[in-house]
Each structure stands twice: as C-alpha cells, then as structure tokens.
Design a protein around this motif. Structure first.
Motif, mmCIF file in Angstrom:
data_model
loop_
_atom_site.group_PDB
_atom_site.id
_atom_site.type_symbol
_atom_site.label_atom_id
_atom_site.label_comp_id
_atom_site.label_asym_id
_atom_site.label_seq_id
_atom_site.Cartn_x
_atom_site.Cartn_y
_atom_site.Cartn_z
ATOM 1 N N GLY A 1 0.805 -1.219 0.000
ATOM 2 C CA GLY A 1 0.000 0.000 0.000
ATOM 3 C C GLY A 1 0.834 1.265 0.000
ATOM 4 O O GLY A 1 0.315 2.357 0.253
ATOM 5 N N ILE A 2 2.134 1.163 -0.285
ATOM 6 C CA ILE A 2 3.001 2.343 -0.329
ATOM 7 C C ILE A 2 2.598 3.209 -1.516
ATOM 8 O O ILE A 2 2.366 2.707 -2.613
ATOM 9 C CB ILE A 2 4.485 1.932 -0.427
ATOM 10 C CG1 ILE A 2 4.904 1.172 0.838
ATOM 11 C CG2 ILE A 2 5.378 3.150 -0.653
ATOM 12 C CD1 ILE A 2 6.286 0.558 0.771
ATOM 13 N N GLY B 1 8.210 -5.214 11.170
ATOM 14 C CA GLY B 1 9.511 -4.644 10.837
ATOM 15 C C GLY B 1 9.827 -4.716 9.361
ATOM 16 O O GLY B 1 10.454 -3.818 8.801
ATOM 17 N N GLY B 2 9.393 -5.775 8.696
ATOM 18 C CA GLY B 2 9.628 -5.900 7.260
ATOM 19 C C GLY B 2 8.876 -4.851 6.462
ATOM 20 O O GLY B 2 9.374 -4.357 5.444
ATOM 21 N N ALA B 3 7.685 -4.496 6.903
ATOM 22 C CA ALA B 3 6.924 -3.448 6.229
ATOM 23 C C ALA B 3 7.605 -2.091 6.403
ATOM 24 O O ALA B 3 7.688 -1.299 5.461
ATOM 25 C CB ALA B 3 5.497 -3.398 6.762
ATOM 26 N N THR B 4 8.122 -1.842 7.589
ATOM 27 C CA THR B 4 8.857 -0.598 7.830
ATOM 28 C C THR B 4 10.116 -0.563 6.978
ATOM 29 O O THR B 4 10.430 0.451 6.351
ATOM 30 C CB THR B 4 9.209 -0.455 9.323
ATOM 31 O OG1 THR B 4 7.998 -0.484 10.085
ATOM 32 C CG2 THR B 4 9.961 0.832 9.606
ATOM 33 N N GLY B 5 10.843 -1.672 6.933
ATOM 34 C CA GLY B 5 12.039 -1.760 6.095
ATOM 35 C C GLY B 5 11.713 -1.567 4.623
ATOM 36 O O GLY B 5 12.451 -0.903 3.891
ATOM 37 N N GLY B 6 10.593 -2.139 4.175
ATOM 38 C CA GLY B 6 10.167 -1.969 2.790
ATOM 39 C C GLY B 6 9.846 -0.523 2.455
ATOM 40 O O GLY B 6 10.169 -0.042 1.366
ATOM 41 N N LEU B 7 9.214 0.175 3.383
ATOM 42 C CA LEU B 7 8.926 1.597 3.183
ATOM 43 C C LEU B 7 10.220 2.398 3.080
ATOM 44 O O LEU B 7 10.379 3.241 2.189
ATOM 45 C CB LEU B 7 8.057 2.130 4.328
ATOM 46 C CG LEU B 7 7.776 3.636 4.323
ATOM 47 C CD1 LEU B 7 7.015 4.060 3.074
ATOM 48 C CD2 LEU B 7 7.008 4.019 5.588
ATOM 49 N N LEU B 8 11.172 2.126 3.964
ATOM 50 C CA LEU B 8 12.457 2.829 3.927
ATOM 51 C C LEU B 8 13.189 2.582 2.612
ATOM 52 O O LEU B 8 13.687 3.520 1.977
ATOM 53 C CB LEU B 8 13.332 2.388 5.101
ATOM 54 C CG LEU B 8 12.915 2.872 6.484
ATOM 55 C CD1 LEU B 8 13.598 2.054 7.561
ATOM 56 C CD2 LEU B 8 13.212 4.354 6.653
ATOM 57 N N GLU B 9 13.266 1.329 2.209
ATOM 58 C CA GLU B 9 13.975 0.985 0.975
ATOM 59 C C GLU B 9 13.309 1.640 -0.232
ATOM 60 O O GLU B 9 13.988 2.205 -1.098
ATOM 61 C CB GLU B 9 14.020 -0.526 0.804
ATOM 62 C CG GLU B 9 14.804 -0.964 -0.416
ATOM 63 C CD GLU B 9 14.925 -2.472 -0.531
ATOM 64 O OE1 GLU B 9 15.787 -2.922 -1.291
ATOM 65 O OE2 GLU B 9 14.160 -3.206 0.131
ATOM 66 N N SER C 1 2.334 5.782 8.212
ATOM 67 C CA SER C 1 3.771 6.057 8.314
ATOM 68 C C SER C 1 4.227 6.734 7.033
ATOM 69 O O SER C 1 3.681 6.488 5.953
ATOM 70 C CB SER C 1 4.558 4.762 8.505
ATOM 71 O OG SER C 1 4.323 4.210 9.771
ATOM 72 N N TYR C 2 5.265 7.565 7.162
ATOM 73 C CA TYR C 2 5.818 8.323 6.050
ATOM 74 C C TYR C 2 7.318 8.070 5.990
ATOM 75 O O TYR C 2 7.938 7.735 7.001
ATOM 76 C CB TYR C 2 5.582 9.827 6.255
ATOM 77 C CG TYR C 2 4.126 10.166 6.445
ATOM 78 C CD1 TYR C 2 3.311 10.421 5.358
ATOM 79 C CD2 TYR C 2 3.566 10.210 7.723
ATOM 80 C CE1 TYR C 2 1.962 10.719 5.537
ATOM 81 C CE2 TYR C 2 2.226 10.497 7.906
ATOM 82 C CZ TYR C 2 1.437 10.746 6.806
ATOM 83 O OH TYR C 2 0.110 11.027 6.972
ATOM 84 N N ALA C 3 7.905 8.273 4.814
ATOM 85 C CA ALA C 3 9.355 8.130 4.685
ATOM 86 C C ALA C 3 9.873 9.029 3.574
ATOM 87 O O ALA C 3 9.182 9.274 2.580
ATOM 88 C CB ALA C 3 9.738 6.683 4.399
ATOM 89 N N ALA C 4 11.100 9.489 3.762
ATOM 90 C CA ALA C 4 11.778 10.307 2.759
ATOM 91 C C ALA C 4 13.259 9.986 2.809
ATOM 92 O O ALA C 4 13.812 9.713 3.875
ATOM 93 C CB ALA C 4 11.550 11.789 3.020
ATOM 94 N N GLY C 5 13.885 10.026 1.658
ATOM 95 C CA GLY C 5 15.314 9.756 1.565
ATOM 96 C C GLY C 5 16.102 11.010 1.257
ATOM 97 O O GLY C 5 15.551 12.047 0.853
#
Length: 137
Positions: free
Chosen positions: A18-19, A48-56, A94-98
């Motif tokens: 769902g990202i 944790g895998g979902a969080t890691g997937g969002l980060l990646e 949750s949100y993520a940015a690189g």
C-alpha cells in the motif's frame, strides 16, 4: 512536479504493502503507507519488514528522482541496506523520505527516515548503498 511514474513505477512489493507517493518536498518524494492488516506485525503495530520496505522504497524513489532530474539512466542494484528500528510503528499512517548523501558515477549512498506523527521523531532510519549499472536496452 513530476508524478511517481516519472521516477519509475513502484515495485509490486511496494504496491502490495500500500506504499504510495504522498507528496513532493523540495524535489524529494515523500512516501506513505496506511496502517492495515497487510503491514501489521504484532497487534496494532507495523511489522519490521513493512517498515524496512517503506524505507527501501523511499530510498530508491529519491535516487530515481535525482537521476531523472539529471537525465541519467541506470539500473539500480542494492549493495546493502542497514535499518535501525528506533520506536514501534503504531496503528496509523507512516511516512518516509530519503536523502542522497553521495552520488557518484557508479554508486550512491542514501539515508532514509520513517516517521508517523512527528517528523523530528523517526520510528526507523536506514543507510543504503546502491550500485548504478548501465541500463541494458
């Protein structure tokens, strides 16, 4: 600003979680994932895998955006990714940015942060090293 298709479509894995592209901030894509059973680990918490997937996914998105801006074509191949889990992701979006810390001719180094309500309080961070190979057309 460009949409996500201009920096390459999300992977099937990212779409299955769902990202999605939430917004752009100074040319940087901000990704989000809503909380639901697809990303749930223990009750009411992100796996944790979902969080890691969002980060990646956020790391690759910022790199693709910059390469598109520079009109560079490359096949991205992971060298490594190190995730630091700082706090439990709770049952909300949750949100993520690189951020690109080094962009060379053949490799890139990235840092990525994931957060929920307060960007200054990340739930996880990652450091990524990515090989940028010549595209095979």
């Amino acid at each position: 600003m460009a949409d996500i298709s201009d920096i390459d479509a999300l992977t099937p894995y990212a779409r299955s979680l769902g990202i999605a592209l939430e917004s752009w901030e100074d040319g940087i894509p901000i990704l989000s994932v809503p909380f639901d059973e697809l990303v749930e680990g223990r009750p009411d918490h992100y796996h944790g895998g979902a969080t890691g997937g969002l980060l990646e996914t956020a790391g690759y998105a910022v790199l693709r955006a910059e390469l598109a801006r520079q009109q560079r074509a490359a096949m991205l191949k992971p060298i490594n990714i190190t995730v630091q889990y700082l706090a439990a992701g709770k049952s909300r979006t949750s949100y993520a940015a690189g951020r690109i810390t080094k962009l060379g001719r053949r490799s890139a180094n990235l840092t990525v942060e994931a957060w929920q309500d307060d960007r200054s309080r990340p739930i996880a961070t990652a450091v990524m090293n990515v090989l940028m190979a010549e595209p095979t057309n």
